[in-house]
Scaffold this active site. Structure first.
Site, PDB file in Angstrom:
ATOM      1  N   TYR A 103       0.842  -1.204   0.000  1.00 51.87           N
ATOM      2  CA  TYR A 103       0.000   0.000   0.000  1.00 51.87           C
ATOM      3  C   TYR A 103       0.879   1.257   0.000  1.00 51.87           C
ATOM      4  O   TYR A 103       0.744   2.115  -0.869  1.00 51.87           O
ATOM      5  CB  TYR A 103      -0.898  -0.043   1.227  1.00 51.87           C
ATOM      6  CG  TYR A 103      -1.886   1.091   1.345  1.00 51.87           C
ATOM      7  CD1 TYR A 103      -3.023   1.156   0.536  1.00 51.87           C
ATOM      8  CD2 TYR A 103      -1.704   2.109   2.292  1.00 51.87           C
ATOM      9  CE1 TYR A 103      -3.947   2.193   0.665  1.00 51.87           C
ATOM     10  CE2 TYR A 103      -2.629   3.148   2.425  1.00 51.87           C
ATOM     11  CZ  TYR A 103      -3.740   3.185   1.614  1.00 51.87           C
ATOM     12  OH  TYR A 103      -4.655   4.211   1.747  1.00 51.87           O
ATOM     13  N   ARG A 149     -10.973  -1.382   9.999  1.00 53.01           N
ATOM     14  CA  ARG A 149     -10.332  -0.157  10.479  1.00 53.01           C
ATOM     15  C   ARG A 149     -10.826   0.164  11.881  1.00 53.01           C
ATOM     16  O   ARG A 149     -11.874  -0.320  12.322  1.00 53.01           O
ATOM     17  CB  ARG A 149     -10.593   0.999   9.515  1.00 53.01           C
ATOM     18  CG  ARG A 149      -9.674   0.881   8.320  1.00 53.01           C
ATOM     19  CD  ARG A 149      -9.838   2.032   7.373  1.00 53.01           C
ATOM     20  NE  ARG A 149     -10.887   1.784   6.400  1.00 53.01           N
ATOM     21  CZ  ARG A 149     -11.097   2.544   5.331  1.00 53.01           C
ATOM     22  NH1 ARG A 149     -10.318   3.586   5.121  1.00 53.01           N
ATOM     23  NH2 ARG A 149     -12.051   2.270   4.474  1.00 53.01           N
ATOM     24  N   THR A 191      -0.857   6.859  18.238  1.00 54.73           N
ATOM     25  CA  THR A 191      -1.805   7.955  17.986  1.00 54.73           C
ATOM     26  C   THR A 191      -2.208   8.023  16.515  1.00 54.73           C
ATOM     27  O   THR A 191      -1.488   7.556  15.624  1.00 54.73           O
ATOM     28  CB  THR A 191      -1.197   9.323  18.371  1.00 54.73           C
ATOM     29  OG1 THR A 191      -0.124   9.614  17.474  1.00 54.73           O
ATOM     30  CG2 THR A 191      -0.725   9.351  19.808  1.00 54.73           C
ATOM     31  N   ARG A 192      -3.379   8.602  16.294  1.00 49.90           N
ATOM     32  CA  ARG A 192      -3.886   8.949  14.959  1.00 49.90           C
ATOM     33  C   ARG A 192      -4.644  10.265  15.112  1.00 49.90           C
ATOM     34  O   ARG A 192      -4.982  10.676  16.220  1.00 49.90           O
ATOM     35  CB  ARG A 192      -4.848   7.872  14.422  1.00 49.90           C
ATOM     36  CG  ARG A 192      -4.246   6.495  14.155  1.00 49.90           C
ATOM     37  CD  ARG A 192      -3.276   6.505  12.983  1.00 49.90           C
ATOM     38  NE  ARG A 192      -2.812   5.155  12.659  1.00 49.90           N
ATOM     39  CZ  ARG A 192      -1.759   4.552  13.210  1.00 49.90           C
ATOM     40  NH1 ARG A 192      -1.058   5.155  14.149  1.00 49.90           N
ATOM     41  NH2 ARG A 192      -1.399   3.338  12.811  1.00 49.90           N
TER      42      ARG A 192
HETATM   43  P1  NAD Z   1     -12.685   1.903   0.353  1.00 50.24           P
HETATM   44  O1  NAD Z   1     -12.018   0.587   0.414  1.00 50.24           O
HETATM   45  O2  NAD Z   1     -14.012   2.066   1.012  1.00 50.24           O
HETATM   46  O3  NAD Z   1     -12.832   2.392  -1.154  1.00 50.24           O
HETATM   47  C1  NAD Z   1     -11.978   1.991  -2.185  1.00 50.24           C
HETATM   48  C2  NAD Z   1     -12.834   1.725  -3.412  1.00 50.24           C
HETATM   49  O4  NAD Z   1     -11.974   1.349  -4.503  1.00 50.24           O
HETATM   50  C3  NAD Z   1     -13.813   0.568  -3.211  1.00 50.24           C
HETATM   51  O5  NAD Z   1     -15.086   0.928  -3.697  1.00 50.24           O
HETATM   52  C4  NAD Z   1     -13.208  -0.585  -4.029  1.00 50.24           C
HETATM   53  O6  NAD Z   1     -14.153  -1.503  -4.481  1.00 50.24           O
HETATM   54  C5  NAD Z   1     -12.529   0.201  -5.141  1.00 50.24           C
HETATM   55  N1  NAD Z   1     -11.439  -0.542  -5.779  1.00 50.24           N
HETATM   56  C6  NAD Z   1     -10.422  -1.217  -5.175  1.00 50.24           C
HETATM   57  N2  NAD Z   1      -9.614  -1.764  -6.101  1.00 50.24           N
HETATM   58  C7  NAD Z   1     -10.119  -1.409  -7.333  1.00 50.24           C
HETATM   59  C8  NAD Z   1      -9.728  -1.673  -8.657  1.00 50.24           C
HETATM   60  N3  NAD Z   1      -8.634  -2.410  -8.940  1.00 50.24           N
HETATM   61  N4  NAD Z   1     -10.488  -1.170  -9.666  1.00 50.24           N
HETATM   62  C9  NAD Z   1     -11.605  -0.430  -9.407  1.00 50.24           C
HETATM   63  N5  NAD Z   1     -12.020  -0.150  -8.144  1.00 50.24           N
HETATM   64  C10 NAD Z   1     -11.273  -0.628  -7.119  1.00 50.24           C
HETATM   65  O7  NAD Z   1     -11.649   2.964   0.963  1.00 50.24           O
HETATM   66  P2  NAD Z   1     -11.764   4.538   1.226  1.00 50.24           P
HETATM   67  O8  NAD Z   1     -11.477   4.756   2.644  1.00 50.24           O
HETATM   68  O9  NAD Z   1     -13.008   5.079   0.643  1.00 50.24           O
HETATM   69  O10 NAD Z   1     -10.511   5.064   0.413  1.00 50.24           O
HETATM   70  C11 NAD Z   1     -10.623   5.728  -0.818  1.00 50.24           C
HETATM   71  C12 NAD Z   1      -9.262   6.257  -1.217  1.00 50.24           C
HETATM   72  O11 NAD Z   1      -8.768   7.159  -0.230  1.00 50.24           O
HETATM   73  C13 NAD Z   1      -8.204   5.168  -1.386  1.00 50.24           C
HETATM   74  O12 NAD Z   1      -7.404   5.484  -2.510  1.00 50.24           O
HETATM   75  C14 NAD Z   1      -7.396   5.278  -0.121  1.00 50.24           C
HETATM   76  O13 NAD Z   1      -6.077   4.860  -0.318  1.00 50.24           O
HETATM   77  C15 NAD Z   1      -7.490   6.753   0.190  1.00 50.24           C
HETATM   78  N6  NAD Z   1      -7.274   7.018   1.614  1.00 50.24           N
HETATM   79  C16 NAD Z   1      -8.261   6.738   2.520  1.00 50.24           C
HETATM   80  C17 NAD Z   1      -8.026   6.980   3.870  1.00 50.24           C
HETATM   81  C18 NAD Z   1      -9.069   6.734   4.925  1.00 50.24           C
HETATM   82  O14 NAD Z   1      -8.796   6.897   6.101  1.00 50.24           O
HETATM   83  N7  NAD Z   1     -10.288   6.360   4.589  1.00 50.24           N
HETATM   84  C19 NAD Z   1      -6.786   7.463   4.285  1.00 50.24           C
HETATM   85  C20 NAD Z   1      -5.802   7.691   3.334  1.00 50.24           C
HETATM   86  C21 NAD Z   1      -6.062   7.487   2.001  1.00 50.24           C
HETATM   87  N1  UDP Z   2      -6.431  -0.650  15.785  1.00 46.73           N
HETATM   88  C1  UDP Z   2      -6.848  -1.121  17.024  1.00 46.73           C
HETATM   89  N2  UDP Z   2      -7.909  -1.971  17.060  1.00 46.73           N
HETATM   90  C2  UDP Z   2      -8.599  -2.361  15.954  1.00 46.73           C
HETATM   91  C3  UDP Z   2      -8.188  -1.865  14.694  1.00 46.73           C
HETATM   92  C4  UDP Z   2      -7.087  -1.018  14.651  1.00 46.73           C
HETATM   93  O1  UDP Z   2      -6.268  -0.784  18.064  1.00 46.73           O
HETATM   94  O2  UDP Z   2      -9.570  -3.128  16.088  1.00 46.73           O
HETATM   95  C5  UDP Z   2      -5.298   0.301  15.733  1.00 46.73           C
HETATM   96  C6  UDP Z   2      -4.240  -0.046  14.714  1.00 46.73           C
HETATM   97  O3  UDP Z   2      -3.279  -0.909  15.267  1.00 46.73           O
HETATM   98  C7  UDP Z   2      -3.669   1.344  14.400  1.00 46.73           C
HETATM   99  C8  UDP Z   2      -4.851   2.285  14.573  1.00 46.73           C
HETATM  100  O4  UDP Z   2      -5.807   1.563  15.348  1.00 46.73           O
HETATM  101  O5  UDP Z   2      -2.673   1.672  15.330  1.00 46.73           O
HETATM  102  C9  UDP Z   2      -5.491   2.703  13.264  1.00 46.73           C
HETATM  103  O6  UDP Z   2      -5.745   1.542  12.503  1.00 46.73           O
HETATM  104  P1  UDP Z   2      -6.516   1.548  11.118  1.00 46.73           P
HETATM  105  O7  UDP Z   2      -6.457   0.166  10.587  1.00 46.73           O
HETATM  106  O8  UDP Z   2      -7.838   2.188  11.266  1.00 46.73           O
HETATM  107  O9  UDP Z   2      -5.672   2.545  10.184  1.00 46.73           O
HETATM  108  P2  UDP Z   2      -4.101   2.781   9.934  1.00 46.73           P
HETATM  109  O10 UDP Z   2      -3.280   1.882  10.802  1.00 46.73           O
HETATM  110  O11 UDP Z   2      -3.914   2.507   8.488  1.00 46.73           O
HETATM  111  O12 UDP Z   2      -3.911   4.197  10.317  1.00 46.73           O
END
Ligand code: NAD
Ligand code: UDP
Length: 310
Positions: free
Chosen positions: A144, A185, A209-210
């Site tokens: 990723y 998540r 932290t986040r």
């Molecule tokens: P999500 O998993 O809900 O959405 C991703 C979407 O992409 C889904 O609908 C999935 O079916 C589609 N998808 C995956 N692979 C595909 C492919 N090969 N072809 C076509 N569609 C495909 O996740 P999200 O949280 O909505 O994230 C959306 C975007 O934002 C992503 O690019 C993610 O990396 C980015 N992002 C999200 C977060 C967050 O906290 N939610 C943080 C950082 C970046």
């Molecule tokens: N996490 C947790 N319990 C859960 C899921 C996640 O404590 O059931 C923690 C995880 O280890 C991370 C933070 O929460 O430190 C955020 O995790 P998430 O998967 O949401 O996103 P990312 O790690 O990509 O920021």
């Protein structure tokens, strides 16, 4: 009004973005392979004449006329992107190449949804856009992190080599309605566990932290970035700079759901970043953007959503 492609439009963030763009009257094409997305997220948009849904995988070429492309397609939760890591890397890298190729052919503006994961387990805190990151290239998060880093490289190379009109945002943890209850998540896990009266699973000692941004704020920032002045490419951080530990989050969720669930501790996954908080000065300055919905209000709205769907 514009013709706009949203890849990953049936996912969590994409569905909110599609809704905003459709209600504004744009011709919106949602492109999704439904790996982590769900038709339920966009069901109410199917009644609009200016919304179209295409089942398509971004690792394959796409031919379509469009003015703007938001490239969101990519699984975002660690369990989902680690499920088939090779596919995740392909989605990020080949997806970027295909969407950049499309933007080049039709002279569209294109926005990449990159991530705070490009900073890896950051040694600079909080993280400004100038920080180059601390990423493990061979760990379980690398498919990723490195996929997203390569996608950023491709965006900037298309910009330099072909003068493509690019925009890059780095999204920090975002939450809200339409998150998949099973996507693993932390916010969805804790809320679903609390509502079901199950133990809340804190990974490690919960001191990591986040900083969480409510999806409505994030979508506003994305929209502003897409429509920002010509020549402003970013990357720009979008996130809510209020930082807290995962243990504090678990306690807050228990309090707001009035749950009797207990907190239990599970093994910390490898390479889990210990701290994360965005510097958002650039977004404030260039986009006049900052988050408005704070954690408690955002969690309440998210809890109301999960109460209906689980
Ligand atoms: P999500 O998993 O809900 O959405 C991703 C979407 O992409 C889904 O609908 C999935 O079916 C589609 N998808 C995956 N692979 C595909 C492919 N090969 N072809 C076509 N569609 C495909 O996740 P999200 O949280 O909505 O994230 C959306 C975007 O934002 C992503 O690019 C993610 O990396 C980015 N992002 C999200 C977060 C967050 O906290 N939610 C943080 C950082 C970046
Ligand atoms: N996490 C947790 N319990 C859960 C899921 C996640 O404590 O059931 C923690 C995880 O280890 C991370 C933070 O929460 O430190 C955020 O995790 P998430 O998967 O949401 O996103 P990312 O790690 O990509 O920021």
């Amino acid at each position: 009004m514009k013709r706009i492609v949203v890849t990953g439009g049936a996912g969590f963030i994409g569905s909110h973005l599609c809704e905003r763009l459709v209600k504004e009257g744009n011709e919106v094409v949602c492109v999704d392979n439904f790996f982590t997305g769900n038709k339920k997220n966009i069901r109410k948009l199917l009644d609009y004449d200016n919304f179209e849904l295409i089942r398509h995988d971004v690792t394959k070429e796409l031919y379509i006329e469009t003015d703007q492309i938001y490239n969101l397609a990519c699984p975002a939760s660690p369990p989902h992107y680690q499920y088939n890591p090779i596919k995740t890397a392909k989605t990020s890298v080949m997806g970027a190449i295909n969407m950049l190729g499309l933007a080049k052919r039709v002279h569209a503006r294109i926005l990449q949804s990159s991530t705070s994961e490009v900073y890896g387990d950051p040694k600079v805190h909080p993280q400004p856009e100038s920080y180059r990151g601390h990423v493990n290239p061979i760990g379980i998060r690398s498919c990723y992190d490195e996929g997203k880093r390569m996608a950023e490289t491709l965006f900037f190379d298309y910009h330099r080599q072909h003068n493509l009109d690019i925009k890059v945002i780095r999204i920090f943890n975002t939450y809200g309605p339409n998150m998949n209850p099973n996507d693993g998540r932390v916010v969805s896990n804790f809320i679903v566990q609390a509502l079901k009266g199950e133990d809340l699973t804190v990974y490690g000692d919960g001191s990591q932290t986040r900083s969480f941004c409510f999806v409505e704020d994030l979508v506003e920032g994305m929209y502003r970035m897409m429509n920002s002045r010509e020549g402003f490419t970013g990357p720009v951080n979008l996130g809510n700079p209020v930082e807290f530990t995962m243990l504090e989050l678990a306690q807050k969720v228990i309090e707001l759901t009035e749950s009797r669930s207990r907190i239990v501790y599970r093994e910390l996954p490898s390479d889990d970043p210990t701290q994360r908080k965005p510097v958002i000065d650039l977004a404030k300055q260039e986009l006049g953007w900052e988050p408005r919905i704070m954690l408690e209000e955002g969690l309440k709205r998210t809890i109301r959503y999960f109460e209906q769907v689980i």
